[in-house]
Motif scaffolding. Structure first.
Motif, PDB file in Angstrom:
ATOM      1  N   GLU A 147       1.061  -1.300  -0.678  1.00 41.20           N
ATOM      2  CA  GLU A 147       0.065  -0.219  -0.316  1.00 41.20           C
ATOM      3  C   GLU A 147       1.169   1.268  -0.190  1.00 41.20           C
ATOM      4  N   THR A 148       1.792   1.027   1.084  1.00 40.18           N
ATOM      5  CA  THR A 148       3.058   2.557   0.836  1.00 40.18           C
ATOM      6  C   THR A 148       3.073   2.325  -1.069  1.00 40.18           C
ATOM      7  N   LYS A 149       3.864   1.415  -1.349  1.00 40.77           N
ATOM      8  CA  LYS A 149       5.084   1.862  -2.150  1.00 40.77           C
ATOM      9  C   LYS A 149       4.067   1.645  -3.004  1.00 40.77           C
ATOM     10  N   THR A 150       2.098   1.671  -3.498  1.00 39.59           N
ATOM     11  CA  THR A 150       1.289   2.445  -3.847  1.00 39.59           C
ATOM     12  C   THR A 150       1.757   3.714  -3.371  1.00 39.59           C
ATOM     13  N   TYR A 151       0.997   4.202  -2.508  1.00 37.74           N
ATOM     14  CA  TYR A 151       1.113   5.785  -2.840  1.00 37.74           C
ATOM     15  C   TYR A 151       2.075   6.351  -3.102  1.00 37.74           C
ATOM     16  N   ARG A 152       3.240   5.768  -3.068  1.00 37.45           N
ATOM     17  CA  ARG A 152       4.807   6.899  -2.842  1.00 37.45           C
ATOM     18  C   ARG A 152       5.131   7.003  -4.725  1.00 37.45           C
ATOM     19  N   ARG A 153       4.166   5.644  -5.892  1.00 37.29           N
ATOM     20  CA  ARG A 153       4.827   5.780  -6.744  1.00 37.29           C
ATOM     21  C   ARG A 153       3.303   7.245  -7.169  1.00 37.29           C
ATOM     22  N   TRP A 154       2.165   7.142  -6.551  1.00 30.58           N
ATOM     23  CA  TRP A 154       1.055   7.739  -7.178  1.00 30.58           C
ATOM     24  C   TRP A 154       1.630   8.904  -6.929  1.00 30.58           C
ATOM     25  N   LEU A 155       2.556   9.042  -5.591  1.00 26.31           N
ATOM     26  CA  LEU A 155       2.320  10.651  -5.365  1.00 26.31           C
ATOM     27  C   LEU A 155       3.814  11.451  -6.039  1.00 26.31           C
ATOM     28  N   GLY A 156       4.512  10.178  -6.090  1.00 25.41           N
ATOM     29  CA  GLY A 156       5.597  10.714  -7.246  1.00 25.41           C
ATOM     30  C   GLY A 156       5.437  10.946  -8.873  1.00 25.41           C
ATOM     31  N   MET A 157       4.820  10.403  -9.112  1.00 25.18           N
ATOM     32  CA  MET A 157       3.586  10.280 -10.602  1.00 25.18           C
ATOM     33  C   MET A 157       3.008  12.332 -10.614  1.00 25.18           C
ATOM     34  N   ILE A 158       2.031  11.963  -9.634  1.00 21.76           N
ATOM     35  CA  ILE A 158       1.673  12.998  -9.613  1.00 21.76           C
ATOM     36  C   ILE A 158       1.728  15.247  -9.316  1.00 21.76           C
ATOM     37  N   HIS A 159       3.300  14.616  -8.168  1.00 21.50           N
ATOM     38  CA  HIS A 159       4.558  15.574  -8.009  1.00 21.50           C
ATOM     39  C   HIS A 159       4.800  15.687  -9.650  1.00 21.50           C
ATOM     40  N   GLN A 160       5.373  14.981 -10.171  1.00 16.77           N
ATOM     41  CA  GLN A 160       5.892  15.476 -11.424  1.00 16.77           C
ATOM     42  C   GLN A 160       5.168  16.200 -13.058  1.00 16.77           C
ATOM     43  N   LYS A 161       3.908  15.481 -12.614  1.00 20.02           N
ATOM     44  CA  LYS A 161       3.377  16.292 -13.681  1.00 20.02           C
ATOM     45  C   LYS A 161       2.285  17.332 -13.107  1.00 20.02           C
ATOM     46  N   LEU A 162       2.986  17.452 -11.883  1.00 22.25           N
ATOM     47  CA  LEU A 162       1.725  18.963 -11.542  1.00 22.25           C
ATOM     48  C   LEU A 162       2.880  19.868 -11.934  1.00 22.25           C
ATOM     49  N   VAL A 163       4.270  19.787 -11.610  1.00 21.21           N
ATOM     50  CA  VAL A 163       5.111  20.570 -11.488  1.00 21.21           C
ATOM     51  C   VAL A 163       5.812  20.868 -13.609  1.00 21.21           C
ATOM     52  N   ALA A 164       5.345  19.989 -13.950  1.00 22.32           N
ATOM     53  CA  ALA A 164       5.038  20.320 -15.156  1.00 22.32           C
ATOM     54  C   ALA A 164       4.215  21.245 -15.917  1.00 22.32           C
ATOM     55  N   ARG A 165       3.253  21.223 -15.517  1.00 28.46           N
ATOM     56  CA  ARG A 165       2.182  22.146 -15.254  1.00 28.46           C
ATOM     57  C   ARG A 165       2.327  23.886 -14.583  1.00 28.46           C
TER      58      ARG A 165
END
Lengths: 194, 130
Positions: free
Chosen positions: A155-173
């Motif tokens: 569960e924590t692995k999934t959480y971290r993966r989502w957080l990193g991915m969303i961070h990357q996309k928000l930084v790009a925007r």
């Protein structure tokens, strides 16, 4: 209409990221005569969290913020946003945890359902753009939690993966992207806003 | 030797893929969690922390082994920062964090270029000749 400016700020706990975000919005809202809106995603799960929320509220008291509490379903804020609103969302990390784990006890948590978080992620970007279609500025606050040993549980692995991915996309925007180091902002991206 | 550093899920591999694309590098030996034999082709070394976690060698020998594999060839080493969390209860994990910290320091010192990647944005920390 011109799209509002998006600022992404992340940092460690007590790094001064919320205070920095608030100060920035207070100054610019004052200049433009805009309204200050605070979207809070934290929930009062225990006494410490309650106190934490109260501290944040006290810090904002003198500047007349409109607080909207949205632990989940961020899209519900959109009808409340007006033109000339200066919006702060604090914070992405708690929102993501709420969205992924709400319903855990009854087995209906999003983390266990196929394509659930994918849909919520798409909603999130749509909501952000909907806010920016009206508000001149949106600041999103998040946390740096990915410089740690990998967790053991799925569960924590999934959480971290989502957080990193969303961070990357928000930084790009984002027009501006800031990593906060104990009150010192490090600008990874510096847009034409302040 | 070019070292890439950043937290987990920060877009480090994606950055390296783009970089290699721009350099028109085609023959790439991409290693995940393993160390290749010495050679001449371009090598990308990723997941070093996983290799170090399973490695039976002493820290000194492990470091030499890595250097032997990457010297005399174009090399990119992707390092995941695992140093900023709560001290783990498990002694093995504490040891791994310490080992990674020391090995990373030596690789930084050895590298001709070090780039930090933060959610897809690169920043040069070190570049020889600059």
């Amino acid at each position: 209409m011109v799209r509002g400016k998006l600022t992404f700020i992340s940092g460690g706990v007590r790094s001064g990221k919320s205070a920095f975000a608030e100060r920035q919005l207070v100054e610019i809202a004052e200049d433009c005569g805009g309204r200050l809106v605070y979207i809070a995603s934290g929930t009062r799960v225990d006494a410490e969290m309650k106190k934490r929320i109260e501290t944040h509220r006290r810090d904002r008291a003198e500047n007349n913020w409109l607080t909207i509490e949205k632990p989940v379903n961020l899209e519900e804020v959109v009808p409340f946003i007006r033109e000339n609103d200066f919006v702060l969302w604090d914070c992405l990390t708690t929102w993501l945890a709420n969205e992924l784990y709400t319903g855990w006890e009854t087995g209906t948590a999003c983390i266990a359902l196929p394509n659930c978080m994918e849909r919520k992620e798409t909603h999130l970007y749509n909501t952000i753009e909907a806010i920016l279609a009206k508000a001149p500025q949106l600041v999103i606050v998040s946390n740096e939690v990915l410089d740690d040993l990998p967790p053991q549980d799925a569960e924590t692995k999934t959480y971290r993966r989502w957080l990193g991915m969303i961070h990357q996309k928000l930084v790009a925007r984002a027009n501006t992207a800031i990593e906060m180091e104990y009150g010192m902002p490090m600008f990874w991206k510096k847009g034409d806003d302040r | 030797m070019h070292v890439i550093i950043g937290g987990a899920h920060n877009g480090k591999r994606e950055f390296v893929r783009k970089l290699l694309n721009e350099l028109n590098e085609e023959d790439i030996n991409w290693c995940e969690g393993e160390i290749p034999a010495p050679g001449n082709d371009t090598v990308v070394l990723a997941g070093l922390e996983n290799w170090l976690a399973q490695c039976e060698l002493s820290e000194e020998k492990a470091y030499d082994f890595i250097i032997k594999a990457v010297e005399k060839r174009p090399a990119i080493i992707i390092l995941t920062d695992i140093s900023r969390g709560i001290v783990p209860m498990d002694a093995n994990l504490r040891k791994l964090r310490d080992t990674c910290g020391r090995v990373y320091q030596r690789l930084f010192a050895e590298a001709s270029e070090v780039t930090k990647v933060w959610y897809g944005i690169p920043q040069t920390i070190k570049k020889r000749g600059e």
